[in-house]
Design an enzyme around this catalytic site. Structure first.
Site, mmCIF file in Angstrom:
data_model
loop_
_atom_site.group_PDB
_atom_site.id
_atom_site.type_symbol
_atom_site.label_atom_id
_atom_site.label_comp_id
_atom_site.label_asym_id
_atom_site.label_seq_id
_atom_site.Cartn_x
_atom_site.Cartn_y
_atom_site.Cartn_z
ATOM 1 N N LYS A 137 -1.597 -8.801 -14.914
ATOM 2 C CA LYS A 137 -1.340 -8.450 -16.117
ATOM 3 C C LYS A 137 -2.528 -8.784 -16.964
ATOM 4 O O LYS A 137 -3.193 -9.871 -17.076
ATOM 5 C CB LYS A 137 -0.281 -9.222 -16.658
ATOM 6 C CG LYS A 137 0.143 -8.679 -17.961
ATOM 7 C CD LYS A 137 1.171 -9.760 -18.727
ATOM 8 C CE LYS A 137 0.236 -10.900 -19.710
ATOM 9 N NZ LYS A 137 -0.425 -10.439 -20.707
ATOM 10 N N GLU B 165 -7.280 -21.851 -14.140
ATOM 11 C CA GLU B 165 -8.633 -21.810 -14.784
ATOM 12 C C GLU B 165 -8.464 -22.005 -16.179
ATOM 13 O O GLU B 165 -8.101 -21.057 -16.847
ATOM 14 C CB GLU B 165 -9.258 -20.716 -14.487
ATOM 15 C CG GLU B 165 -9.596 -20.494 -12.773
ATOM 16 C CD GLU B 165 -10.939 -21.477 -12.394
ATOM 17 O OE1 GLU B 165 -11.274 -22.316 -13.289
ATOM 18 O OE2 GLU B 165 -10.973 -21.449 -11.289
ATOM 19 N N CYS C 137 -15.139 -19.875 -21.654
ATOM 20 C CA CYS C 137 -14.340 -21.273 -21.285
ATOM 21 C C CYS C 137 -15.489 -22.506 -21.106
ATOM 22 O O CYS C 137 -15.198 -23.482 -21.364
ATOM 23 C CB CYS C 137 -13.348 -21.010 -20.154
ATOM 24 S SG CYS C 137 -14.238 -20.333 -18.855
ATOM 25 N N GLU D 96 -10.910 -27.077 -28.213
ATOM 26 C CA GLU D 96 -11.732 -26.053 -28.177
ATOM 27 C C GLU D 96 -11.757 -25.316 -29.407
ATOM 28 O O GLU D 96 -10.755 -24.982 -29.899
ATOM 29 C CB GLU D 96 -11.108 -25.182 -27.006
ATOM 30 C CG GLU D 96 -11.969 -24.536 -25.854
ATOM 31 C CD GLU D 96 -11.325 -23.671 -24.934
ATOM 32 O OE1 GLU D 96 -9.999 -23.629 -24.991
ATOM 33 O OE2 GLU D 96 -12.061 -23.195 -23.868
HETATM 34 P P1 NAD Z 1 -3.781 -17.503 -23.348
HETATM 35 O O1 NAD Z 1 -3.469 -18.436 -22.800
HETATM 36 O O2 NAD Z 1 -3.352 -17.235 -24.799
HETATM 37 O O3 NAD Z 1 -3.275 -15.843 -22.872
HETATM 38 C C1 NAD Z 1 -3.985 -15.557 -21.516
HETATM 39 C C2 NAD Z 1 -2.958 -14.744 -20.702
HETATM 40 O O4 NAD Z 1 -1.753 -15.173 -20.696
HETATM 41 C C3 NAD Z 1 -2.860 -13.515 -21.851
HETATM 42 O O5 NAD Z 1 -2.711 -12.520 -20.732
HETATM 43 C C4 NAD Z 1 -1.410 -13.750 -22.290
HETATM 44 O O6 NAD Z 1 -0.737 -12.431 -22.544
HETATM 45 C C5 NAD Z 1 -0.594 -14.497 -21.015
HETATM 46 N N1 NAD Z 1 0.690 -15.268 -21.525
HETATM 47 C C6 NAD Z 1 0.656 -15.875 -22.647
HETATM 48 N N2 NAD Z 1 1.816 -16.563 -22.729
HETATM 49 C C7 NAD Z 1 2.389 -16.382 -21.330
HETATM 50 C C8 NAD Z 1 3.605 -16.886 -20.538
HETATM 51 N N3 NAD Z 1 4.565 -17.683 -21.307
HETATM 52 N N4 NAD Z 1 3.611 -16.586 -19.588
HETATM 53 C C9 NAD Z 1 2.807 -15.807 -18.708
HETATM 54 N N5 NAD Z 1 1.594 -15.365 -19.172
HETATM 55 C C10 NAD Z 1 1.255 -15.615 -20.615
HETATM 56 O O7 NAD Z 1 -5.258 -17.439 -23.569
HETATM 57 P P2 NAD Z 1 -6.534 -16.559 -24.250
HETATM 58 O O8 NAD Z 1 -6.427 -16.808 -25.498
HETATM 59 O O9 NAD Z 1 -6.313 -15.251 -23.688
HETATM 60 O O10 NAD Z 1 -7.800 -17.121 -23.589
HETATM 61 C C11 NAD Z 1 -8.407 -18.058 -24.133
HETATM 62 C C12 NAD Z 1 -8.381 -19.509 -23.364
HETATM 63 O O11 NAD Z 1 -8.654 -19.199 -21.727
HETATM 64 C C13 NAD Z 1 -9.447 -20.568 -23.856
HETATM 65 O O12 NAD Z 1 -8.532 -21.733 -23.602
HETATM 66 C C14 NAD Z 1 -10.423 -20.310 -22.705
HETATM 67 O O13 NAD Z 1 -11.052 -21.695 -22.218
HETATM 68 C C15 NAD Z 1 -9.413 -20.108 -21.436
HETATM 69 N N6 NAD Z 1 -10.504 -19.285 -20.225
HETATM 70 C C16 NAD Z 1 -10.518 -20.197 -19.050
HETATM 71 C C17 NAD Z 1 -11.461 -19.891 -18.320
HETATM 72 C C18 NAD Z 1 -11.757 -20.286 -16.864
HETATM 73 O O14 NAD Z 1 -12.280 -19.934 -15.810
HETATM 74 N N7 NAD Z 1 -11.439 -21.545 -16.860
HETATM 75 C C19 NAD Z 1 -12.181 -18.467 -18.650
HETATM 76 C C20 NAD Z 1 -11.955 -17.878 -19.799
HETATM 77 C C21 NAD Z 1 -10.942 -18.266 -20.689
#
Ligand code: NAD
Length: 483
Positions: free
Chosen positions: A177, A252, A286, A386
């Site tokens: 997804k 992650e 991230c 963050e």
């Molecule tokens: P997010 O957690 O808001 O969303 C990520 C994904 O999760 C999206 O596809 C969203 O639709 C989905 N999602 C949301 N609620 C859900 C649920 N209840 N069940 C299943 N899926 C759900 O994060 P974001 O705003 O898209 O990304 C930013 C965050 O990601 C930051 O905190 C960043 O640090 C982190 N990040 C981490 C890495 C890593 O490799 N460690 C890499 C990139 C981003």
């Protein structure tokens, strides 16, 4: 610039299809204007994708293949991305905002995952365990089956690639997804899987709302392993849902990573790293260098350098920035931009100084000025949470011990860096810093080949490197009693 198709479908069981949850308008962050529509999956679409992936797994078609064949198919997916790089990079820039040269870099890095893991396919071997002459014992690494994957918006191609490639080379089928904010370019994975000859159902790619499609995937009874990259809050929701089915996760999550800069560091080299450390992808990384922890004796000189760098960046639409250089695009959305701006104002109220930037820019699109915040102390929110934007916090230290304490002082532990010409200092820091990667004298040193992942609230499990493969397999021991 390629024209972006007006409507993008999901890819389920080998078909490009509309979604049960309707359509979502995807905006261009550089203008705020609508760019295209994306089909949105509902829970029954998710179920069809999972059932298709399960069918492929149970047919044995991927698992029974000689690994080199799987590896070749995975590599072909990467070749497809490179063959279509102009179009993919153009779409990515228009939906995610990043400068065009950064989008090219992302497509190349995405293709690199398919190359690297394609090459690893035939290196995953079991072992034979001696049990005396009456037994022959060996281990096999078997795929879990259906790998459910949920990705964020900041590097939609790179992050998806590492999970898709690992999942497929180990013989799993994949259900992924994408994020609501920039889902369009993920469709190229579907096209790549078809071009590489994967059977219908082996790779399923769709967008859907997190609380609906994401939750349906994470809680699905026929998903056998979950890989999630995103925020801590969503990571907890996904791990909780997966736990109901005893499904293992790779998480992650976020970071608040610190670069410790000692008085013997090569400051020119460090300044180079600040550009990529905090202003690449407008800081929406991230593992961004979101904190600079600098020795008091060089504090003012480092701040002057970082401020000059921030002011020198040319900020504007990514599509107009095709060349590598001192430039930056918008943030992904108004909400993210306003949140970042609010965190800077809050920090100012708490006693920090905004040395440069900190305001939204007076133009359409979701731009925030490249920002440097000084006088930050370890107890401030901006030193712990963050921002996920082009905002760096500068903290001062006087002793090495204090620097390490500050660097380790957040709940996160994704990466950390130390800049020094002393091997002893660097080695001591590498041992003490809490993080899955430690960079010495170069931020982001490493690559697809080096394991990446979190300590603490930054998550668990590793992506990248050979370590990642072990998250996608379960070990079976076969003990044979001989006559
Ligand atoms: P997010 O957690 O808001 O969303 C990520 C994904 O999760 C999206 O596809 C969203 O639709 C989905 N999602 C949301 N609620 C859900 C649920 N209840 N069940 C299943 N899926 C759900 O994060 P974001 O705003 O898209 O990304 C930013 C965050 O990601 C930051 O905190 C960043 O640090 C982190 N990040 C981490 C890495 C890593 O490799 N460690 C890499 C990139 C981003």
């Amino acid at each position: 610039m390629f024209d972006v198709m007006p409507f993008w479908q999901n890819y389920i069981d080998g078909q490009f299809v509309d979604g049960g949850a309707g359509r979502l308008v995807v905006d261009d962050p550089a203008t705020g204007a609508p760019l295209a529509e994306q089909a949105m999956a509902d829970a029954s679409d998710v179920d069809r994708a999972v059932q298709a992936a399960k069918r492929v797994h149970e047919s044995g078609v991927l698992m029974d293949m000689r690994p080199v064949e799987r590896g070749r198919m995975v590599r072909k997916m990467g070749d497809y991305l490179i063959d279509n790089i102009e179009e993919i990079a153009s779409v990515l820039t228009q939906e995610a905002g990043k400068p065009l040269w950064e989008a090219y870099t992302e497509v190349r890095n995405a293709a690199r995952y398919f190359e690297y893991y394609g090459n690893q396919a035939e290196t995953l071997e079991g072992r034979s365990i001696p049990l005396g002459s009456n037994y022959f014992d060996f281990t096999i690494h078997e795929p879990f089956g259906v790998s459910g994957q949920v990705i964020p918006w900041n590097f939609p191609l790179e992050i998806a690639s590492r999970s898709i490639a690992c999942g497929l080379v180990t013989g799993n089928s994949v259900v992924l997804k994408s994020s609501e904010l920039d889902p369009l370019s993920s469709q190229f994975f579907a096209r790549a899987a078809e071009a590489a000859g994967f059977p219908a159902g082996a790779v399923n790619i769709f967008c859907g709302y997190g609380h609906e499609a994401g939750a349906a995937l994470a809680g699905h009874n026929d998903v056998n392993q979950m890989v999630f990259t995103g925020s801590v809050a969503t990571g907890i929701a996904i791990a909780t849902a997966a736990a109901q089915n005893i499904v293992p996760c790779v998480l992650e999550l976020g970071g608040k990573s610190a670069a410790i800069v000692h008085d013997d560091a090569d400051i020119d080299q460090f300044m180079n790293d600040v550009r990529k450390g905090i202003y690449f992808n407008a800081g929406q990384v991230c593992s961004a260098m979101s904190r600079i922890v600098v020795h008091e004796s060089i504090h003012d000189a480092v701040v002057d350098g970082v401020v000059a760098l921030a002011r020198s960046l040319s900020v504007g639409p990514g599509i107009d920035r095709p060349e590598f250089g001192l430039n930056m695009g918008p943030m992904i959305s108004q909400k993210q931009r306003d949140r970042a701006e609010g965190m800077v104002s809050d920090a100012e109220r708490a006693g920090a100084l905004v040395a440069t930037g900190g305001r939204k820019m007076n133009q359409p699109g979701f731009f925030l000025e490249p920002t440097v915040v000084t006088n930050v102390t370890p107890d401030m929110i901006i030193a712990n949470e963050e921002v996920f934007g082009p905002v760096v916090s500068v903290l001062k230290f006087s002793t090495e011990e204090e620097a390490l304490r500050i660097a380790n002082g957040t709940p996160y532990g994704l990466v950390a860096g130390v800049f020094t010409s002393s091997l002893d200092r660097a080695t001591r820091a590498a041992r003490v810093l809490r993080g899955g990667q430690v960079f010495v004298n170069e931020w982001f040193a490493g690559g697809v080949e080096t394991p990446f992942g979190g300590y603490g609230k930054s998550g668990y499990g590793r992506e990248k490197g050979r370590e990642a493969l072990m998250n996608y397999v379960q070990t079976k021991n076969v003990a044979i009693r001989l006559r």
